[in-house]
Design an enzyme around this catalytic site. Structure first.
Site, PDB file in Angstrom:
ATOM      1  N   ARG A   1       0.822  -1.225   0.000  1.00  0.00           N
ATOM      2  CA  ARG A   1       0.000   0.000   0.000  1.00  0.00           C
ATOM      3  C   ARG A   1       0.850   1.267   0.000  1.00  0.00           C
ATOM      4  O   ARG A   1       0.407   2.311  -0.461  1.00  0.00           O
ATOM      5  CB  ARG A   1      -0.908   0.029   1.245  1.00  0.00           C
ATOM      6  CG  ARG A   1      -2.204  -0.744   1.106  1.00  0.00           C
ATOM      7  CD  ARG A   1      -3.228  -0.299   2.146  1.00  0.00           C
ATOM      8  NE  ARG A   1      -2.744  -0.435   3.503  1.00  0.00           N
ATOM      9  CZ  ARG A   1      -3.025  -1.454   4.326  1.00  0.00           C
ATOM     10  NH1 ARG A   1      -3.821  -2.420   3.934  1.00  0.00           N
ATOM     11  NH2 ARG A   1      -2.520  -1.489   5.534  1.00  0.00           N
TER      12      ARG A   1
ATOM     13  N   TYR B   1     -14.182  23.281  -5.545  1.00  0.00           N
ATOM     14  CA  TYR B   1     -14.634  22.101  -6.305  1.00  0.00           C
ATOM     15  C   TYR B   1     -15.838  21.510  -5.579  1.00  0.00           C
ATOM     16  O   TYR B   1     -15.737  21.103  -4.408  1.00  0.00           O
ATOM     17  CB  TYR B   1     -13.461  21.120  -6.368  1.00  0.00           C
ATOM     18  CG  TYR B   1     -13.736  19.799  -7.028  1.00  0.00           C
ATOM     19  CD1 TYR B   1     -14.051  19.724  -8.378  1.00  0.00           C
ATOM     20  CD2 TYR B   1     -13.666  18.622  -6.293  1.00  0.00           C
ATOM     21  CE1 TYR B   1     -14.286  18.501  -8.980  1.00  0.00           C
ATOM     22  CE2 TYR B   1     -13.897  17.388  -6.890  1.00  0.00           C
ATOM     23  CZ  TYR B   1     -14.211  17.342  -8.239  1.00  0.00           C
ATOM     24  OH  TYR B   1     -14.450  16.127  -8.829  1.00  0.00           O
TER      25      TYR B   1
ATOM     26  N   LYS C   1      -5.947  15.397 -13.738  1.00  0.00           N
ATOM     27  CA  LYS C   1      -6.104  16.469 -14.715  1.00  0.00           C
ATOM     28  C   LYS C   1      -4.788  16.678 -15.480  1.00  0.00           C
ATOM     29  O   LYS C   1      -4.406  15.850 -16.268  1.00  0.00           O
ATOM     30  CB  LYS C   1      -6.587  17.736 -14.014  1.00  0.00           C
ATOM     31  CG  LYS C   1      -7.817  17.507 -13.107  1.00  0.00           C
ATOM     32  CD  LYS C   1      -9.109  17.357 -13.875  1.00  0.00           C
ATOM     33  CE  LYS C   1     -10.287  16.876 -13.037  1.00  0.00           C
ATOM     34  NZ  LYS C   1     -10.621  17.688 -11.894  1.00  0.00           N
TER      35      LYS C   1
ATOM     36  N   ASP D   1      -6.052  23.942  -3.165  1.00  0.00           N
ATOM     37  CA  ASP D   1      -6.207  23.043  -4.312  1.00  0.00           C
ATOM     38  C   ASP D   1      -5.534  23.716  -5.508  1.00  0.00           C
ATOM     39  O   ASP D   1      -5.938  24.792  -5.941  1.00  0.00           O
ATOM     40  CB  ASP D   1      -7.702  22.799  -4.579  1.00  0.00           C
ATOM     41  CG  ASP D   1      -7.931  21.762  -5.675  1.00  0.00           C
ATOM     42  OD1 ASP D   1      -7.153  21.730  -6.651  1.00  0.00           O
ATOM     43  OD2 ASP D   1      -8.917  21.008  -5.572  1.00  0.00           O
TER      44      ASP D   1
HETATM   45  C1  LIG Z   1     -11.298  17.198 -10.701  1.00  0.00           C
HETATM   46  C2  LIG Z   1     -10.942  17.981  -9.526  1.00  0.00           C
HETATM   47  C3  LIG Z   1     -10.760  17.362  -8.287  1.00  0.00           C
HETATM   48  C4  LIG Z   1     -11.031  15.882  -8.076  1.00  0.00           C
HETATM   49  O1  LIG Z   1     -10.160  15.059  -8.769  1.00  0.00           O
HETATM   50  P1  LIG Z   1     -10.555  13.543  -9.145  1.00  0.00           P
HETATM   51  O2  LIG Z   1      -9.269  12.926  -9.513  1.00  0.00           O
HETATM   52  O3  LIG Z   1     -11.547  13.640 -10.258  1.00  0.00           O
HETATM   53  O4  LIG Z   1     -11.166  12.934  -7.905  1.00  0.00           O
HETATM   54  C5  LIG Z   1     -10.355  18.144  -7.230  1.00  0.00           C
HETATM   55  N1  LIG Z   1     -10.158  19.474  -7.363  1.00  0.00           N
HETATM   56  C6  LIG Z   1     -10.344  20.101  -8.535  1.00  0.00           C
HETATM   57  C7  LIG Z   1     -10.107  21.565  -8.621  1.00  0.00           C
HETATM   58  C8  LIG Z   1     -10.746  19.385  -9.646  1.00  0.00           C
HETATM   59  O5  LIG Z   1     -10.949  20.023 -10.802  1.00  0.00           O
END
Ligand SMILES: *Cc1c(COP(=O)(O)O)cnc(C)c1O
Length: 405
Positions: free
Chosen positions: A63, A116, A212, A187
Protein backbone atom coordinates in the site's frame (compact mmCIF):
# COMPACT_ATOMS: atom_id res chain seq x y z
CA UNK A 1 24.75 21.38 -9.52
CA UNK A 2 21.78 19.97 -7.65
CA UNK A 3 18.41 19.51 -9.30
CA UNK A 4 16.62 21.73 -6.76
CA UNK A 5 18.48 24.74 -8.22
CA UNK A 6 17.49 23.90 -11.80
CA UNK A 7 14.65 25.62 -13.64
CA UNK A 8 11.24 23.98 -13.55
CA UNK A 9 11.42 22.58 -17.11
CA UNK A 10 14.64 20.78 -16.20
CA UNK A 11 13.17 19.47 -12.95
CA UNK A 12 10.10 18.15 -14.80
CA UNK A 13 12.38 16.11 -17.05
CA UNK A 14 14.87 14.85 -14.46
CA UNK A 15 13.19 14.67 -11.03
CA UNK A 16 12.58 11.08 -9.93
CA UNK A 17 14.77 9.60 -12.71
CA UNK A 18 16.02 6.12 -11.81
CA UNK A 19 19.61 5.52 -10.71
CA UNK A 20 21.73 3.45 -13.06
CA UNK A 21 22.42 -0.07 -11.78
CA UNK A 22 25.80 -1.55 -12.83
CA UNK A 23 26.38 1.46 -15.03
CA UNK A 24 23.28 1.22 -17.23
CA UNK A 25 19.50 1.40 -17.10
CA UNK A 26 16.27 2.66 -18.62
CA UNK A 27 15.21 6.30 -19.02
CA UNK A 28 11.93 5.74 -17.18
CA UNK A 29 11.47 4.28 -13.73
CA UNK A 30 10.16 0.67 -13.99
CA UNK A 31 6.60 -0.19 -13.00
CA UNK A 32 7.15 -1.87 -9.63
CA UNK A 33 3.99 -3.72 -8.60
CA UNK A 34 3.77 -5.53 -5.30
CA UNK A 35 1.59 -6.40 -2.35
CA UNK A 36 4.28 -7.94 -0.11
CA UNK A 37 7.48 -6.03 0.49
CA UNK A 38 10.32 -8.52 1.18
CA UNK A 39 13.05 -7.84 3.75
CA UNK A 40 16.62 -9.15 3.99
CA UNK A 41 16.03 -10.14 7.64
CA UNK A 42 13.66 -9.47 10.54
CA UNK A 43 15.90 -6.77 12.04
CA UNK A 44 15.70 -4.79 8.79
CA UNK A 45 11.94 -5.24 8.72
CA UNK A 46 11.64 -3.88 12.27
CA UNK A 47 14.00 -0.97 11.59
CA UNK A 48 12.13 0.08 8.45
CA UNK A 49 8.80 -0.18 10.32
CA UNK A 50 10.14 2.22 12.96
CA UNK A 51 11.32 4.63 10.25
CA UNK A 52 7.87 4.63 8.63
CA UNK A 53 6.15 5.26 11.98
CA UNK A 54 8.51 8.21 12.51
CA UNK A 55 7.33 9.73 9.21
CA UNK A 56 10.12 8.73 6.83
CA UNK A 57 9.32 7.88 3.23
CA UNK A 58 9.84 4.12 3.57
CA UNK A 59 7.67 1.28 2.18
CA UNK A 60 7.05 -1.76 4.36
CA UNK A 61 3.91 -2.94 2.56
CA UNK A 62 2.49 -2.71 -0.96
CA UNK A 63 0.00 0.00 0.00
CA UNK A 64 2.89 2.38 0.68
CA UNK A 65 4.12 2.19 -2.91
CA UNK A 66 7.65 1.35 -4.08
CA UNK A 67 9.98 2.83 -6.73
CA UNK A 68 7.37 4.00 -9.26
CA UNK A 69 5.29 5.77 -6.62
CA UNK A 70 8.37 7.27 -5.02
CA UNK A 71 9.66 8.63 -8.34
CA UNK A 72 6.33 10.37 -9.00
CA UNK A 73 6.24 11.74 -5.44
CA UNK A 74 9.75 13.15 -5.85
CA UNK A 75 8.86 14.78 -9.16
CA UNK A 76 5.69 16.42 -7.79
CA UNK A 77 7.47 17.58 -4.61
CA UNK A 78 10.10 19.18 -6.84
CA UNK A 79 7.43 20.83 -9.02
CA UNK A 80 5.48 22.21 -6.04
CA UNK A 81 8.61 23.21 -4.10
CA UNK A 82 7.50 21.02 -1.20
CA UNK A 83 9.14 18.87 1.47
CA UNK A 84 7.25 15.73 0.45
CA UNK A 85 4.36 14.58 -1.75
CA UNK A 86 1.95 11.74 -0.94
CA UNK A 87 -0.14 10.05 -3.64
CA UNK A 88 -3.85 9.25 -3.31
CA UNK A 89 -6.17 7.21 -5.54
CA UNK A 90 -8.00 10.31 -6.87
CA UNK A 91 -8.02 14.08 -6.51
CA UNK A 92 -11.04 13.92 -4.23
CA UNK A 93 -9.41 11.27 -2.03
CA UNK A 94 -6.36 13.55 -1.72
CA UNK A 95 -8.68 16.31 -0.46
CA UNK A 96 -10.36 13.91 2.01
CA UNK A 97 -6.91 12.80 3.17
CA UNK A 98 -5.98 16.40 3.99
CA UNK A 99 -9.30 17.16 5.72
CA UNK A 100 -9.14 14.03 7.91
CA UNK A 101 -5.44 14.52 8.70
CA UNK A 102 -5.87 18.12 9.84
CA UNK A 103 -9.37 18.27 11.41
CA UNK A 104 -10.83 16.62 14.53
CA UNK A 105 -14.28 16.68 16.17
CA UNK A 106 -15.08 20.18 17.46
CA UNK A 107 -12.86 21.88 14.86
CA UNK A 108 -13.99 24.59 12.47
CA UNK A 109 -12.75 24.97 8.88
CA UNK A 110 -13.15 27.92 6.51
CA UNK A 111 -13.53 27.01 2.84
CA UNK A 112 -13.65 29.35 -0.17
CA UNK A 113 -17.10 29.19 -1.78
CA UNK A 114 -15.71 28.61 -5.29
CA UNK A 115 -14.37 25.25 -4.14
CA UNK A 116 -14.63 22.10 -6.31
CA UNK A 117 -18.24 21.25 -5.58
CA UNK A 118 -17.86 17.60 -4.41
CA UNK A 119 -15.95 18.94 -1.38
CA UNK A 120 -19.39 20.01 -0.09
CA UNK A 121 -20.50 16.37 -0.37
CA UNK A 122 -17.52 15.33 1.74
CA UNK A 123 -18.63 17.91 4.27
CA UNK A 124 -22.25 16.66 4.34
CA UNK A 125 -21.52 12.92 4.14
CA UNK A 126 -18.46 12.75 6.39
CA UNK A 127 -17.29 15.85 8.26
CA UNK A 128 -20.70 16.80 9.70
CA UNK A 129 -21.15 13.26 11.03
CA UNK A 130 -17.81 13.55 12.82
CA UNK A 131 -18.63 16.87 14.46
CA UNK A 132 -16.43 19.03 12.21
CA UNK A 133 -17.97 22.35 11.14
CA UNK A 134 -17.24 23.76 7.68
CA UNK A 135 -18.09 27.35 6.84
CA UNK A 136 -18.01 28.63 3.24
CA UNK A 137 -17.04 32.21 2.59
CA UNK A 138 -16.50 34.40 -0.43
CA UNK A 139 -12.71 34.45 -0.22
CA UNK A 140 -12.37 36.88 -3.12
CA UNK A 141 -14.34 39.58 -1.25
CA UNK A 142 -15.11 38.80 2.41
CA UNK A 143 -12.74 39.73 5.24
CA UNK A 144 -11.16 36.57 6.63
CA UNK A 145 -10.13 37.76 10.08
CA UNK A 146 -13.64 38.20 11.62
CA UNK A 147 -14.52 34.64 10.55
CA UNK A 148 -11.67 33.01 12.45
CA UNK A 149 -12.78 31.40 15.73
CA UNK A 150 -10.71 29.92 18.56
CA UNK A 151 -11.41 26.42 17.14
CA UNK A 152 -10.65 27.32 13.50
CA UNK A 153 -8.00 24.84 12.44
CA UNK A 154 -7.93 24.96 8.63
CA UNK A 155 -8.32 27.49 5.83
CA UNK A 156 -9.04 25.60 2.61
CA UNK A 157 -8.77 27.55 -0.64
CA UNK A 158 -9.00 26.96 -4.35
CA UNK A 159 -7.62 29.63 -6.64
CA UNK A 160 -8.86 30.15 -9.24
CA UNK A 161 -12.18 28.65 -8.10
CA UNK A 162 -13.98 25.92 -10.01
CA UNK A 163 -16.38 26.92 -12.85
CA UNK A 164 -16.00 30.72 -12.51
CA UNK A 165 -12.26 30.97 -11.74
CA UNK A 166 -12.32 33.59 -8.98
CA UNK A 167 -8.68 34.46 -8.25
CA UNK A 168 -7.86 34.74 -4.53
CA UNK A 169 -5.19 36.79 -2.79
CA UNK A 170 -3.48 33.75 -1.30
CA UNK A 171 -0.52 35.64 0.25
CA UNK A 172 -2.88 38.00 2.11
CA UNK A 173 -5.27 35.23 3.22
CA UNK A 174 -2.42 32.96 4.31
CA UNK A 175 -0.78 35.76 6.31
CA UNK A 176 -4.01 36.30 8.30
CA UNK A 177 -4.45 32.55 8.85
CA UNK A 178 -0.85 32.08 9.97
CA UNK A 179 -1.19 34.93 12.47
CA UNK A 180 -3.97 32.89 14.10
CA UNK A 181 -2.17 29.54 13.89
CA UNK A 182 -4.57 28.27 11.20
CA UNK A 183 -3.26 25.75 8.64
CA UNK A 184 -3.66 26.73 5.00
CA UNK A 185 -4.38 24.17 2.26
CA UNK A 186 -4.82 25.07 -1.42
CA UNK A 187 -6.21 23.04 -4.31
CA UNK A 188 -3.66 23.68 -7.08
CA UNK A 189 -5.23 21.55 -9.81
CA UNK A 190 -5.98 24.48 -12.15
CA UNK A 191 -2.30 25.39 -12.62
CA UNK A 192 -0.96 21.83 -12.74
CA UNK A 193 1.59 23.02 -10.17
CA UNK A 194 3.51 24.66 -13.00
CA UNK A 195 1.92 28.13 -13.02
CA UNK A 196 1.22 28.60 -9.31
CA UNK A 197 3.22 27.86 -6.18
CA UNK A 198 0.85 27.85 -3.17
CA UNK A 199 3.60 26.75 -0.76
CA UNK A 200 5.82 29.69 -1.72
CA UNK A 201 2.81 32.03 -1.34
CA UNK A 202 2.01 30.95 2.22
CA UNK A 203 0.06 27.67 2.10
CA UNK A 204 1.25 24.71 4.20
CA UNK A 205 -0.37 22.12 1.91
CA UNK A 206 -0.93 22.00 -1.84
CA UNK A 207 -3.33 19.46 -3.35
CA UNK A 208 -3.71 18.40 -6.96
CA UNK A 209 -6.08 16.19 -8.85
CA UNK A 210 -3.25 14.62 -10.87
CA UNK A 211 -6.08 13.11 -12.91
CA UNK A 212 -6.10 16.47 -14.71
CA UNK A 213 -2.93 18.12 -16.04
CA UNK A 214 -0.22 16.02 -14.38
CA UNK A 215 -1.43 12.78 -15.97
CA UNK A 216 -2.77 14.85 -18.87
CA UNK A 217 -4.15 12.11 -21.11
CA UNK A 218 -7.59 11.30 -19.65
CA UNK A 219 -6.58 7.77 -18.69
CA UNK A 220 -5.72 7.90 -14.98
CA UNK A 221 -7.37 8.77 -11.67
CA UNK A 222 -4.76 10.16 -9.26
CA UNK A 223 -4.40 12.66 -6.45
CA UNK A 224 -1.37 14.13 -4.74
CA UNK A 225 -0.81 16.09 -1.53
CA UNK A 226 2.38 18.13 -1.10
CA UNK A 227 3.38 19.46 2.32
CA UNK A 228 5.89 22.04 3.48
CA UNK A 229 7.66 20.09 6.23
CA UNK A 230 8.16 16.90 8.27
CA UNK A 231 5.35 17.48 10.80
CA UNK A 232 2.65 17.57 8.15
CA UNK A 233 4.36 14.73 6.25
CA UNK A 234 4.05 12.55 9.38
CA UNK A 235 0.43 13.61 9.95
CA UNK A 236 -0.61 12.99 6.33
CA UNK A 237 1.36 9.72 6.20
CA UNK A 238 -0.33 8.38 9.37
CA UNK A 239 -3.81 9.23 8.02
CA UNK A 240 -2.94 7.70 4.63
CA UNK A 241 -2.02 4.45 6.44
CA UNK A 242 -5.13 4.57 8.65
CA UNK A 243 -7.45 5.01 5.67
CA UNK A 244 -5.90 2.00 3.92
CA UNK A 245 -5.29 4.01 0.77
CA UNK A 246 -3.26 2.51 -2.07
CA UNK A 247 -2.34 3.63 -5.57
CA UNK A 248 -1.56 1.27 -8.46
CA UNK A 249 2.01 1.31 -9.81
CA UNK A 250 0.74 1.46 -13.41
CA UNK A 251 -1.24 4.60 -12.61
CA UNK A 252 1.80 6.15 -10.91
CA UNK A 253 3.83 5.34 -14.02
CA UNK A 254 1.29 6.94 -16.37
CA UNK A 255 1.09 10.05 -14.21
CA UNK A 256 4.88 10.44 -14.16
CA UNK A 257 4.96 9.96 -17.93
CA UNK A 258 2.37 12.74 -18.26
CA UNK A 259 4.28 15.04 -15.93
CA UNK A 260 7.40 14.94 -18.15
CA UNK A 261 5.59 16.96 -20.84
CA UNK A 262 3.56 19.24 -18.53
CA UNK A 263 5.37 22.40 -19.60
CA UNK A 264 4.82 22.02 -23.34
CA UNK A 265 1.22 20.84 -22.98
CA UNK A 266 0.20 23.63 -20.60
CA UNK A 267 1.80 26.32 -22.74
CA UNK A 268 -0.41 25.21 -25.64
CA UNK A 269 -3.54 24.86 -23.48
CA UNK A 270 -2.96 28.44 -22.33
CA UNK A 271 -2.38 29.78 -25.85
CA UNK A 272 -5.42 27.99 -27.31
CA UNK A 273 -7.72 28.88 -24.41
CA UNK A 274 -6.74 32.54 -24.60
CA UNK A 275 -7.58 32.58 -28.32
CA UNK A 276 -10.97 30.98 -27.59
CA UNK A 277 -11.66 33.29 -24.62
CA UNK A 278 -10.92 36.36 -26.80
CA UNK A 279 -13.20 35.00 -29.52
CA UNK A 280 -16.02 34.36 -27.01
CA UNK A 281 -15.63 37.84 -25.49
CA UNK A 282 -16.41 39.29 -28.93
CA UNK A 283 -19.66 37.34 -29.43
CA UNK A 284 -23.04 39.07 -29.16
CA UNK A 285 -24.55 35.86 -27.75
CA UNK A 286 -22.16 35.88 -24.79
CA UNK A 287 -22.90 37.91 -21.65
CA UNK A 288 -19.59 37.20 -19.89
CA UNK A 289 -16.44 35.16 -20.25
CA UNK A 290 -14.63 33.73 -17.22
CA UNK A 291 -10.90 33.40 -17.82
CA UNK A 292 -8.37 35.16 -15.56
CA UNK A 293 -5.82 35.61 -18.37
CA UNK A 294 -8.30 37.91 -20.17
CA UNK A 295 -7.43 41.57 -19.50
CA UNK A 296 -11.05 42.42 -18.56
CA UNK A 297 -11.43 39.57 -16.03
CA UNK A 298 -11.79 40.94 -12.46
CA UNK A 299 -9.10 38.51 -11.26
CA UNK A 300 -6.63 39.51 -13.98
CA UNK A 301 -4.36 41.75 -11.87
CA UNK A 302 -3.99 39.13 -9.12
CA UNK A 303 -3.51 36.41 -11.71
CA UNK A 304 -0.69 38.42 -13.32
CA UNK A 305 0.92 38.99 -9.96
CA UNK A 306 0.85 35.38 -8.67
CA UNK A 307 0.58 33.07 -11.70
CA UNK A 308 2.98 32.46 -14.57
CA UNK A 309 0.41 31.02 -16.98
CA UNK A 310 -3.20 29.93 -17.39
CA UNK A 311 -5.02 26.67 -17.91
CA UNK A 312 -7.34 25.51 -20.68
CA UNK A 313 -10.56 26.08 -18.72
CA UNK A 314 -12.89 28.78 -20.06
CA UNK A 315 -16.48 29.32 -18.91
CA UNK A 316 -19.02 31.72 -20.38
CA UNK A 317 -22.56 32.87 -19.66
CA UNK A 318 -25.06 33.13 -22.49
CA UNK A 319 -26.87 36.40 -23.01
CA UNK A 320 -30.11 34.53 -23.65
CA UNK A 321 -31.94 33.58 -20.44
CA UNK A 322 -33.39 30.39 -21.92
CA UNK A 323 -32.23 27.75 -19.39
CA UNK A 324 -31.62 25.32 -22.27
CA UNK A 325 -29.19 27.67 -24.10
CA UNK A 326 -26.01 25.97 -22.86
CA UNK A 327 -27.31 22.44 -23.45
CA UNK A 328 -28.42 23.30 -26.99
CA UNK A 329 -25.08 24.92 -27.74
CA UNK A 330 -23.05 22.02 -26.36
CA UNK A 331 -25.07 19.45 -28.30
CA UNK A 332 -24.23 21.33 -31.51
CA UNK A 333 -20.44 21.11 -30.99
CA UNK A 334 -18.42 18.67 -33.07
CA UNK A 335 -14.90 18.64 -31.59
CA UNK A 336 -15.80 19.03 -27.91
CA UNK A 337 -16.60 15.80 -26.08
CA UNK A 338 -19.36 16.12 -23.48
CA UNK A 339 -18.18 15.07 -20.05
CA UNK A 340 -16.77 15.91 -16.63
CA UNK A 341 -13.11 16.07 -15.64
CA UNK A 342 -10.57 17.93 -17.81
CA UNK A 343 -6.82 18.32 -18.22
CA UNK A 344 -6.38 15.80 -21.01
CA UNK A 345 -5.19 16.73 -24.50
CA UNK A 346 -8.75 16.93 -25.82
CA UNK A 347 -11.44 19.61 -25.72
CA UNK A 348 -14.51 19.13 -23.53
CA UNK A 349 -17.77 20.95 -22.92
CA UNK A 350 -20.04 20.83 -19.91
CA UNK A 351 -23.17 22.65 -18.81
CA UNK A 352 -22.56 24.28 -15.40
CA UNK A 353 -25.40 23.20 -13.09
CA UNK A 354 -27.29 26.27 -11.73
CA UNK A 355 -27.17 24.89 -8.17
CA UNK A 356 -23.38 24.68 -8.39
CA UNK A 357 -23.10 28.23 -9.74
CA UNK A 358 -25.33 29.42 -6.87
CA UNK A 359 -22.67 28.19 -4.41
CA UNK A 360 -20.38 31.02 -5.60
CA UNK A 361 -20.92 34.39 -3.87
CA UNK A 362 -19.78 36.33 -6.93
CA UNK A 363 -22.33 34.51 -9.09
CA UNK A 364 -25.23 35.23 -6.73
CA UNK A 365 -24.41 38.93 -6.96
CA UNK A 366 -23.42 39.12 -10.62
CA UNK A 367 -26.90 39.89 -12.02
CA UNK A 368 -26.45 36.92 -14.37
CA UNK A 369 -28.11 34.29 -12.16
CA UNK A 370 -30.75 33.49 -14.80
CA UNK A 371 -28.21 32.89 -17.55
CA UNK A 372 -26.95 29.42 -18.35
CA UNK A 373 -23.21 28.78 -18.35
CA UNK A 374 -21.03 26.46 -20.42
CA UNK A 375 -17.62 25.32 -19.22
CA UNK A 376 -15.10 24.47 -21.92
CA UNK A 377 -11.78 22.73 -21.54
CA UNK A 378 -9.67 23.82 -24.49
CA UNK A 379 -7.46 21.01 -25.70
CA UNK A 380 -4.51 20.76 -28.05
CA UNK A 381 -6.49 20.81 -31.31
CA UNK A 382 -6.00 23.73 -33.70
CA UNK A 383 -7.74 26.73 -32.09
CA UNK A 384 -8.96 27.68 -35.58
CA UNK A 385 -10.97 24.45 -35.78
CA UNK A 386 -12.27 24.93 -32.25
CA UNK A 387 -13.39 28.49 -32.98
CA UNK A 388 -15.08 27.38 -36.22
CA UNK A 389 -16.87 24.71 -34.20
CA UNK A 390 -18.02 27.28 -31.62
CA UNK A 391 -19.14 29.63 -34.41
CA UNK A 392 -21.23 26.85 -35.95
CA UNK A 393 -22.80 26.02 -32.55
CA UNK A 394 -23.74 29.67 -31.95
CA UNK A 395 -25.44 29.65 -35.36
CA UNK A 396 -27.33 26.41 -34.59
CA UNK A 397 -28.42 27.78 -31.19
CA UNK A 398 -29.71 31.01 -32.76
CA UNK A 399 -31.67 29.02 -35.37
CA UNK A 400 -33.25 26.84 -32.66
CA UNK A 401 -34.21 29.90 -30.60
CA UNK A 402 -35.80 31.55 -33.65
CA UNK A 403 -37.83 28.41 -34.37
CA UNK A 404 -39.09 28.15 -30.78
CA UNK A 405 -39.95 31.89 -30.60
C1 LIG B 1 -11.30 17.20 -10.70
C2 LIG B 1 -10.94 17.98 -9.53
C3 LIG B 1 -10.76 17.36 -8.29
C4 LIG B 1 -11.03 15.88 -8.08
O1 LIG B 1 -10.16 15.06 -8.77
P1 LIG B 1 -10.55 13.54 -9.15
O2 LIG B 1 -9.27 12.93 -9.51
O3 LIG B 1 -11.55 13.64 -10.26
O4 LIG B 1 -11.17 12.93 -7.90
C5 LIG B 1 -10.36 18.14 -7.23
N1 LIG B 1 -10.16 19.47 -7.36
C6 LIG B 1 -10.34 20.10 -8.53
C7 LIG B 1 -10.11 21.57 -8.62
C8 LIG B 1 -10.75 19.39 -9.65
O5 LIG B 1 -10.95 20.02 -10.80
Amino acid sequence: MSLTQARVQTRLVHAGSPELKQGAGPVNVPVVRTSTVRFADTATQAALGRQRAAGERVATYGRHGLDTHQALEEAVASLEGGYRSVLAPSGLSAIVLVLLATLAPGDHALVSDGVYSPVRKVDRALLQRYGIEVEYFSAARDELEPLIRPNTRLLYLESPGSLLYEVLDLPALAAVARRHGVLVAADNTWSGGLYYQPLALGAHISIQAATKYLAGHSDVMMGVVTVDGPDLARQIGATFDALGLAVGADDAYLTLRGLRTLDVRLARHHENALAVARYLAGQADVARVYYPALEQDPGHALWRRDFSGASGLVSFAFRDTDPAAAARFIDALRYFAIGASWGGYESLALEAAPERLAEHGNWRESGLERQSVARLHIGLESPLDLIEDLERAFGATRDALRRSA
